[in-house]
Scaffold this motif. Structure first.
Motif, short mmCIF file in Angstrom:
data_model
loop_
_atom_site.label_atom_id
_atom_site.label_comp_id
_atom_site.label_asym_id
_atom_site.label_seq_id
_atom_site.Cartn_x
_atom_site.Cartn_y
_atom_site.Cartn_z
N GLU A 149 6.40 -10.28 -7.17
CA GLU A 149 6.38 -9.02 -7.97
C GLU A 149 5.06 -8.43 -8.04
O GLU A 149 4.06 -9.05 -7.76
N VAL A 150 5.15 -7.05 -7.79
CA VAL A 150 3.82 -6.35 -7.50
C VAL A 150 4.04 -4.86 -7.90
O VAL A 150 5.19 -4.38 -8.08
N LEU A 151 2.82 -4.50 -8.39
CA LEU A 151 2.75 -3.31 -8.96
C LEU A 151 1.58 -2.55 -8.18
O LEU A 151 0.34 -2.78 -8.24
N ALA A 152 1.79 -1.42 -7.53
CA ALA A 152 1.01 -0.59 -6.66
C ALA A 152 0.71 0.69 -7.49
O ALA A 152 1.82 1.41 -7.67
N GLY B 129 -3.30 4.27 -2.99
CA GLY B 129 -3.17 3.11 -4.04
C GLY B 129 -2.66 1.85 -3.21
O GLY B 129 -2.05 1.84 -2.12
N SER B 130 -2.62 0.70 -3.94
CA SER B 130 -2.30 -0.72 -3.41
C SER B 130 -2.14 -1.58 -4.66
O SER B 130 -2.72 -1.52 -5.70
N GLY B 131 -1.31 -2.52 -4.28
CA GLY B 131 -1.31 -3.78 -5.23
C GLY B 131 -1.04 -4.93 -4.57
O GLY B 131 -0.41 -5.05 -3.32
N LEU B 132 -1.23 -6.09 -5.14
CA LEU B 132 -1.00 -7.47 -4.88
C LEU B 132 0.11 -8.22 -5.52
O LEU B 132 0.47 -7.91 -6.63
N SER B 133 1.22 -8.84 -4.61
CA SER B 133 2.09 -9.46 -5.11
C SER B 133 1.80 -11.08 -5.88
O SER B 133 1.02 -11.52 -5.19
N ASP B 134 2.51 -11.24 -6.78
CA ASP B 134 1.94 -12.43 -7.59
C ASP B 134 2.91 -13.80 -7.18
O ASP B 134 3.51 -13.44 -5.99
N SER C 116 0.75 -1.06 0.04
CA SER C 116 0.04 -0.14 0.00
C SER C 116 0.87 1.33 -0.12
O SER C 116 1.87 1.27 0.59
N LEU C 117 0.27 2.14 -0.75
CA LEU C 117 0.94 3.52 -0.72
C LEU C 117 0.40 4.50 0.03
O LEU C 117 -0.91 4.88 -0.11
N MET C 118 1.14 4.97 1.45
CA MET C 118 0.12 5.85 2.34
C MET C 118 0.91 6.97 2.31
O MET C 118 1.86 7.24 2.17
N ARG C 119 -0.08 8.15 2.14
CA ARG C 119 0.52 9.50 2.26
C ARG C 119 1.06 9.96 3.44
O ARG C 119 0.46 9.52 4.54
N GLU C 120 2.04 10.42 3.55
CA GLU C 120 3.09 10.67 4.74
C GLU C 120 2.36 11.57 5.63
O GLU C 120 2.30 11.56 6.84
N SER C 121 1.82 12.59 5.04
CA SER C 121 0.98 13.73 5.97
C SER C 121 0.08 13.25 6.79
O SER C 121 -0.16 13.60 8.09
N LYS D 59 3.32 18.50 -8.91
CA LYS D 59 2.96 17.98 -7.74
C LYS D 59 4.01 17.08 -7.17
O LYS D 59 4.36 16.07 -7.90
N LYS D 60 4.09 17.00 -5.85
CA LYS D 60 4.77 16.23 -4.97
C LYS D 60 4.08 15.60 -4.15
O LYS D 60 3.78 16.38 -3.20
N VAL D 61 3.98 14.33 -3.93
CA VAL D 61 3.34 13.70 -2.66
C VAL D 61 4.21 12.64 -2.03
O VAL D 61 4.70 11.87 -2.59
N ARG D 62 4.84 13.06 -0.74
CA ARG D 62 5.63 12.27 0.02
C ARG D 62 4.84 10.96 0.64
O ARG D 62 3.71 11.13 1.17
N ALA D 63 5.20 9.80 0.30
CA ALA D 63 4.34 8.52 0.78
C ALA D 63 5.25 7.67 1.30
O ALA D 63 6.59 7.63 1.26
N ARG D 64 4.86 6.75 2.10
CA ARG D 64 5.43 5.58 2.89
C ARG D 64 4.81 4.13 2.28
O ARG D 64 3.47 4.40 1.91
N LEU D 65 5.67 3.15 2.37
CA LEU D 65 5.11 1.71 1.96
C LEU D 65 4.67 0.97 2.93
O LEU D 65 5.37 0.85 4.07
#
Length: 228
Positions: free
Chosen positions: A175-178, A166-171, A155-160, A212-218
């Protein structure tokens, strides 16, 4: 002389599945393959996969199957969502990861409402214009050996404010695409740089536009022992 005949054709369905893309939350209209041990699906013009057949094995399933031929009467003796049916969904093009879901029937008063099923993109899925995302390879250590981490959600979590972007599942290979949709490329609220010294030219300076820049954590979530 041939007499003209007219017949009335009624069709009843037991429910419908709406496949939805997780990145855009839009309905997937491309053909998909749905398999169930007892249910039969057909894709309608709206892109919904409707249940138009049931191979019954129990008395309750026979009551539900009879509902397909009795348009005006609801199945008797069946509580709403009393029966569970497993459904496997695969994408012939490989754009979306396969998944399984459980459809509960009968739908009762909600028969006309489709059940939404979110489909995650595969690691090889194309990325749309102006989309943001992360491609990653997840592994874990088991008894000193490194192996792929399959079935994990990235999951991509907004840091603020820790909002889910957004999110993705690993196969099976880890391998994963979020993907994160809805992040604007241009930021019209950015502060303009300091103005240069006045120019003798009467031409006005163009308006300042920033990116636009958005800081995110995984965030990685996984359930030990859960098969992919």
């Amino acid at each position: 002389m041939l007499a003209a005949s007219r017949s009335l054709l009624d069709r009843r369905v037991l429910g419908a599945l709406e496949l939805r893309e997780t990145a855009t939350l839009e309905r997937i209209t491309a053909p998909m393959q749905l398999k169930s041990p007892r249910l039969r699906f057909v894709r309608n013009r709206s892109g919904l996969h409707v249940v138009n057949g049931l191979s019954s094995r129990t008395e309750l399933e026979e009551q539900l199957a009879a509902h397909l031929d009795a348009f005006d009467s609801a199945p008797g003796g069946l509580a709403e969502e009393a029966l569970d049916f497993d459904v496997t969904i695969t994408d012939p093009t490989g754009r979306y990861l396969p998944r399984t879901t459980t459809l509960k029937l009968p739908r009762g008063s909600r028969t006309s409402e489709a059940v939404i099923v979110d489909m995650y993109p595969s690691p090889s899925a194309p990325v749309g214009q102006n989309w943001s995302g992360v491609r990653a390879s997840l592994t874990r250590e088991v008894a000193g050996e490194i192996e792929p981490l399959a079935g994990a959600r990235l999951s991509l979590m907004r840091e603020s404010d820790s909002a889910l972007l957004g999110s993705g599942l690993s196969d099976a290979r880890g391998e994963v695409l979020a993907l994160a949709g809805g992040i604007p490329v241009i930021d019209f609220t950015s502060a303009a740089p300091p103005s240069p010294a006045p120019s003798p030219s009467p031409t006005p300076a163009p308006a300042f536009v920033g990116t636009k820049k958005v800081r995110a954590r995984l965030k990685i979530e996984t359930t030990p022992g859960l098969p992919w």
